[in-house]
Design an enzyme around this catalytic site. Sequence first.
Site, mmCIF file in Angstrom:
data_model
loop_
_atom_site.group_PDB
_atom_site.id
_atom_site.type_symbol
_atom_site.label_atom_id
_atom_site.label_comp_id
_atom_site.label_asym_id
_atom_site.label_seq_id
_atom_site.Cartn_x
_atom_site.Cartn_y
_atom_site.Cartn_z
ATOM 1 N N LYS A 81 10.864 -1.639 -3.449
ATOM 2 C CA LYS A 81 10.382 -1.362 -4.810
ATOM 3 C C LYS A 81 10.858 -0.011 -5.377
ATOM 4 O O LYS A 81 11.047 0.118 -6.574
ATOM 5 C CB LYS A 81 8.849 -1.405 -4.848
ATOM 6 C CG LYS A 81 8.272 -2.804 -4.836
ATOM 7 C CD LYS A 81 6.750 -2.710 -4.787
ATOM 8 C CE LYS A 81 6.117 -3.799 -5.600
ATOM 9 N NZ LYS A 81 4.650 -3.675 -5.701
ATOM 10 N N ASP A 93 10.309 2.845 -19.054
ATOM 11 C CA ASP A 93 9.569 4.104 -18.908
ATOM 12 C C ASP A 93 8.444 3.956 -17.886
ATOM 13 O O ASP A 93 8.188 4.845 -17.086
ATOM 14 C CB ASP A 93 8.963 4.525 -20.253
ATOM 15 C CG ASP A 93 10.039 5.014 -21.205
ATOM 16 O OD1 ASP A 93 11.178 5.257 -20.748
ATOM 17 O OD2 ASP A 93 9.757 5.133 -22.412
ATOM 18 N N ASP A 118 3.037 -4.453 -12.321
ATOM 19 C CA ASP A 118 1.780 -4.397 -11.551
ATOM 20 C C ASP A 118 0.615 -3.887 -12.405
ATOM 21 O O ASP A 118 -0.498 -4.415 -12.326
ATOM 22 C CB ASP A 118 1.938 -3.482 -10.322
ATOM 23 C CG ASP A 118 2.555 -4.202 -9.132
ATOM 24 O OD1 ASP A 118 2.529 -5.448 -9.104
ATOM 25 O OD2 ASP A 118 3.055 -3.518 -8.226
ATOM 26 N N ALA A 145 -3.434 6.178 -2.996
ATOM 27 C CA ALA A 145 -2.407 6.871 -3.790
ATOM 28 C C ALA A 145 -1.012 6.365 -3.436
ATOM 29 O O ALA A 145 -0.033 7.099 -3.551
ATOM 30 C CB ALA A 145 -2.513 8.379 -3.581
ATOM 31 N N ARG A 173 -0.890 13.124 -1.457
ATOM 32 C CA ARG A 173 -0.347 12.055 -2.323
ATOM 33 C C ARG A 173 -1.184 11.934 -3.608
ATOM 34 O O ARG A 173 -0.649 11.636 -4.668
ATOM 35 C CB ARG A 173 -0.309 10.718 -1.584
ATOM 36 C CG ARG A 173 0.623 10.709 -0.397
ATOM 37 C CD ARG A 173 0.653 9.358 0.293
ATOM 38 N NE ARG A 173 1.556 8.421 -0.348
ATOM 39 C CZ ARG A 173 1.675 7.134 0.009
ATOM 40 N NH1 ARG A 173 0.915 6.644 0.979
ATOM 41 N NH2 ARG A 173 2.531 6.344 -0.604
HETATM 42 P P1 NAP Z 1 1.381 1.702 0.129
HETATM 43 O O1 NAP Z 1 2.284 2.314 -0.891
HETATM 44 O O2 NAP Z 1 1.833 1.536 1.529
HETATM 45 O O3 NAP Z 1 0.009 2.567 0.124
HETATM 46 C C1 NAP Z 1 -1.016 2.267 1.022
HETATM 47 C C2 NAP Z 1 -2.279 3.030 0.622
HETATM 48 O O4 NAP Z 1 -3.359 2.601 1.476
HETATM 49 C C3 NAP Z 1 -2.177 4.546 0.786
HETATM 50 O O5 NAP Z 1 -2.988 5.152 -0.176
HETATM 51 C C4 NAP Z 1 -2.739 4.733 2.206
HETATM 52 O O6 NAP Z 1 -3.217 6.023 2.450
HETATM 53 C C5 NAP Z 1 -3.873 3.752 2.163
HETATM 54 N N1 NAP Z 1 -4.365 3.316 3.471
HETATM 55 C C6 NAP Z 1 -3.717 2.513 4.345
HETATM 56 N N2 NAP Z 1 -4.522 2.268 5.397
HETATM 57 C C7 NAP Z 1 -5.683 2.946 5.182
HETATM 58 C C8 NAP Z 1 -6.901 3.091 5.910
HETATM 59 N N3 NAP Z 1 -7.098 2.495 7.105
HETATM 60 N N4 NAP Z 1 -7.891 3.828 5.364
HETATM 61 C C9 NAP Z 1 -7.706 4.424 4.185
HETATM 62 N N5 NAP Z 1 -6.586 4.327 3.441
HETATM 63 C C10 NAP Z 1 -5.579 3.597 3.943
HETATM 64 O O7 NAP Z 1 0.932 0.244 -0.328
HETATM 65 P P2 NAP Z 1 0.756 -0.306 -1.829
HETATM 66 O O8 NAP Z 1 2.000 -0.988 -2.256
HETATM 67 O O9 NAP Z 1 0.204 0.781 -2.656
HETATM 68 O O10 NAP Z 1 -0.327 -1.465 -1.623
HETATM 69 C C11 NAP Z 1 -1.695 -1.161 -1.358
HETATM 70 C C12 NAP Z 1 -2.484 -2.467 -1.253
HETATM 71 O O11 NAP Z 1 -2.475 -3.128 -2.508
HETATM 72 C C13 NAP Z 1 -1.873 -3.483 -0.257
HETATM 73 O O12 NAP Z 1 -2.936 -4.120 0.419
HETATM 74 C C14 NAP Z 1 -1.154 -4.470 -1.145
HETATM 75 O O13 NAP Z 1 -1.079 -5.756 -0.565
HETATM 76 C C15 NAP Z 1 -2.067 -4.469 -2.366
HETATM 77 N N6 NAP Z 1 -1.384 -4.884 -3.597
HETATM 78 C C16 NAP Z 1 -1.911 -5.932 -4.267
HETATM 79 C C17 NAP Z 1 -1.330 -6.337 -5.451
HETATM 80 C C18 NAP Z 1 -1.914 -7.494 -6.187
HETATM 81 O O14 NAP Z 1 -1.216 -8.083 -7.019
HETATM 82 N N7 NAP Z 1 -3.189 -7.820 -5.965
HETATM 83 C C19 NAP Z 1 -0.182 -5.675 -5.964
HETATM 84 C C20 NAP Z 1 0.328 -4.593 -5.243
HETATM 85 C C21 NAP Z 1 -0.290 -4.203 -4.047
HETATM 86 P P3 NAP Z 1 -2.242 7.133 3.075
HETATM 87 O O15 NAP Z 1 -1.433 7.677 1.937
HETATM 88 O O16 NAP Z 1 -3.168 8.117 3.671
HETATM 89 O O17 NAP Z 1 -1.382 6.446 4.113
#
Ligand code: NAP
Length: 288
Positions: A81, A93, A118, A145, A173
């Site tokens: 991404k 933007d 998103d 974040a 972050r």
């Molecule tokens: P990402 O960039 O890898 O970020 C992961 C986030 O989760 C970070 O803030 C991370 O904190 C935090 N995290 C991971 N494990 C944790 C834990 N055990 N306790 C507390 N915080 C934790 O992933 P992303 O792309 O942002 O996606 C995040 C979630 O959203 C995923 O589950 C993804 O499947 C979902 N999502 C859903 C949609 C939808 O359409 N519904 C769209 C996009 C994403 P740190 O910075 O401390 O590692």
Amino acid sequence: MSDAAPLPPSADAVATLPLAGVLGWPIAHSRSPALHGHWLARYGIAGHYVPLTVAPDHLAQVLRTLPLAGFVGVNVTIPHKEAVLALADVVTDRAALIGAANTLIFRPDGRIHADNTDGYGFLANLRQHAPDWHPEIEPAAVIGAGGAARAVVASLIEAGVPELRIANRTRIRAEQIKAEFGAKIVVYDWAQLGNMLDGAGTVVNATSAGMAGRPALRLPMEALAPGTLVTDLVYNPLVTPFLEEAAARGAVTVDGLGMLLHQAAPGFERWFGQRPEVDEAARAAVLA
Ligand code: NAP
């Protein structure tokens, strides 16, 4: 009778079948092919949407080749991404602000257009399932974040929240988001997570905590007022422990599956020329 081989048809005479897909590494888990396949069948469109397993080292080469094979665009997911921004010719933007794109359009002039839908999907899901939600009245609290949180933050600011509170396990972050998104952002310490909910009208889990097979997001919810809009980006399971507890405290809860459906709609429309309906049938297709 001539024994000369038949000439191949000219490019103009070949009707192209529109193709789209989703690029990831890995990609087998993606529900996007089921969703787009449902819409293609529903609208009787002669096209295809396929999962494409692409290693990071091959991303640039694949993106330049796909249009030559009839692809009109693709979705991109983890881990591509962010990398696609540098490979696209035109970046919207909002994709630039978020720092990631999830939807690419291959234009007839050969240029690659990158967008991020998103945030649109996030808001459209809440507007559909919580029509009485008014984000502009009270502060919003975002937990996480990562890339998805950045899209949520951008869309909530666009929706007019008066204040946006954010906390992340890795605080730096969240500080980075404040530096980029500006004065409305207030960073909370991870140890103060429960305090973020005090007076908040919108609460979002944008971490991956709570996904099937992973630890649940744990936070004290005593400060959560009944009627608060609470949503989780995690959609597997559909009802996370976080949503379950919020609902038990009288919150209005919205699951994350609708965001997945809505974020897909603009790409489908651009590629296949039909705005698709985000309804129960689309939801069922993804859950099947
Ligand atoms: P990402 O960039 O890898 O970020 C992961 C986030 O989760 C970070 O803030 C991370 O904190 C935090 N995290 C991971 N494990 C944790 C834990 N055990 N306790 C507390 N915080 C934790 O992933 P992303 O792309 O942002 O996606 C995040 C979630 O959203 C995923 O589950 C993804 O499947 C979902 N999502 C859903 C949609 C939808 O359409 N519904 C769209 C996009 C994403 P740190 O910075 O401390 O590692």
